[in-house]
Design a protein around this motif. Sequence first.
Motif, short mmCIF file in Angstrom:
data_model
loop_
_atom_site.label_atom_id
_atom_site.label_comp_id
_atom_site.label_asym_id
_atom_site.label_seq_id
_atom_site.Cartn_x
_atom_site.Cartn_y
_atom_site.Cartn_z
N MET A 18 -26.88 -47.56 -38.73
CA MET A 18 -27.00 -49.05 -38.94
C MET A 18 -27.43 -49.56 -37.53
O MET A 18 -26.84 -49.68 -36.51
N SER B 146 -25.01 -45.04 -34.48
CA SER B 146 -25.13 -44.79 -36.08
C SER B 146 -26.18 -45.30 -36.87
O SER B 146 -27.33 -45.72 -36.07
N LEU C 102 -20.06 -44.60 -36.79
CA LEU C 102 -19.30 -45.91 -36.74
C LEU C 102 -18.16 -46.02 -36.01
O LEU C 102 -17.79 -47.25 -35.68
N ASP D 111 -23.66 -49.80 -47.71
CA ASP D 111 -22.24 -49.46 -47.62
C ASP D 111 -21.71 -48.34 -48.43
O ASP D 111 -20.69 -47.93 -48.54
N SER E 144 -23.74 -45.06 -45.83
CA SER E 144 -23.50 -45.32 -44.67
C SER E 144 -22.67 -44.06 -44.21
O SER E 144 -22.83 -43.62 -42.85
N PRO F 2 -21.02 -46.58 -32.26
CA PRO F 2 -21.62 -47.45 -33.25
C PRO F 2 -23.32 -47.51 -33.01
O PRO F 2 -24.04 -47.63 -33.57
N SER G 219 -32.13 -49.30 -41.72
CA SER G 219 -31.02 -48.67 -41.51
C SER G 219 -30.46 -47.51 -42.76
O SER G 219 -29.98 -46.73 -42.48
N ARG H 213 -25.34 -54.41 -37.89
CA ARG H 213 -23.83 -54.43 -37.80
C ARG H 213 -23.82 -55.81 -37.52
O ARG H 213 -22.42 -56.25 -37.92
N SER H 214 -24.32 -56.47 -36.76
CA SER H 214 -23.75 -57.89 -36.50
C SER H 214 -23.92 -58.55 -37.57
O SER H 214 -22.84 -59.38 -38.14
N LEU I 92 -19.32 -55.85 -38.79
CA LEU I 92 -18.59 -54.70 -38.82
C LEU I 92 -17.78 -54.46 -37.94
O LEU I 92 -16.94 -53.62 -37.80
#
Length: 315
Positions: free
Chosen positions: A119, A117, A110, A160, A163, A114, A194, A124-125, A129
């Motif tokens: 996610m 990652s 991350l 979260d 992650s 990213p 994710s 992420r959007s 993030l």
Amino acid sequence: MWKLSSVLLACSLFTACAASTHSTALSALGVARSSKDLLAVIDQPGLLEVESVVSADWSVPRSGVINLGHPKAKAARLEDGDEPIQIYFHVVRHPTHGTFIIDTGVERALRDDPERSAMSGLVRSAMHLEKLIVHMPLGDWLANQPAPIDGVLMTHLHLDHVSGMPDVPKGTPIYAGPGETSSRQFLYMFTQGSIDRALEGQAPVQEWPFRAGEDRFAGVVDVFGDGSLWAIWVPGHTPGSVAYLARTATGPVLFVGDTSHTSWGWQHDVEPGSFTGDQELNAASLGVLRKLVEEHPRIDVRLGHQHLAAPVPTR
């Protein structure tokens, strides 16, 4: 694109998606106990060492982490907006059982890459993030330890909190509350992929063997069998949410997870907002934990996403 559309279509046939498709098993660690067993030793000095690590700073909508419709929130005129929070992992060291972490912070990727990652770009959007400031990814912390960790103790399986899991060595035991992977929320339509990627290649999630029908808590497990660390079932935020109580030489430490994200929510007995699956049940679990702390004021409370601030003096 067609794959994402197919997943969303399949999920839409149900009320919501499951949190994860990752496999589960009954925990081989821990013994179901009663609240009396926990309360009998809670104030006695223990043998654990604990540490809380700020893995990242972030900000999220206040309406997600505090129920702004609660009368106390309305009286305080709290409004929605960015709420600064932290993403933690906590370290529990036992002299013979080894080193465990509670939750996982964030993964190295991350910060460093990213796109690689767990996610997805869509997640992420949606989670903004770009507001995330990484301080200590779990992989960096693990690289500085003299030995591998012996297990991961999850408060719950929201993204979260899992992650950092891609940085955890494969085969490390993972423990969580009952039904965490199978619990259903609309949110999981977007995060299931994710979460699955974060858990990919890991051992099955082992579910704590809570005994239903407890008189005070929903369930209690003596994690190591010696009364040093306790898993307390606190359903509401998710069905399998767990708080952990560690007995240290300087007193008990309570890791409440997202039963309370914020200092304001804890101090004013107001449950989280839209990020919580069952607000009524969450409020009941929050009340149980607050009562425990009121009865045992030496407990050091570690919240899900903020430091517990000193209460504001009243005149």
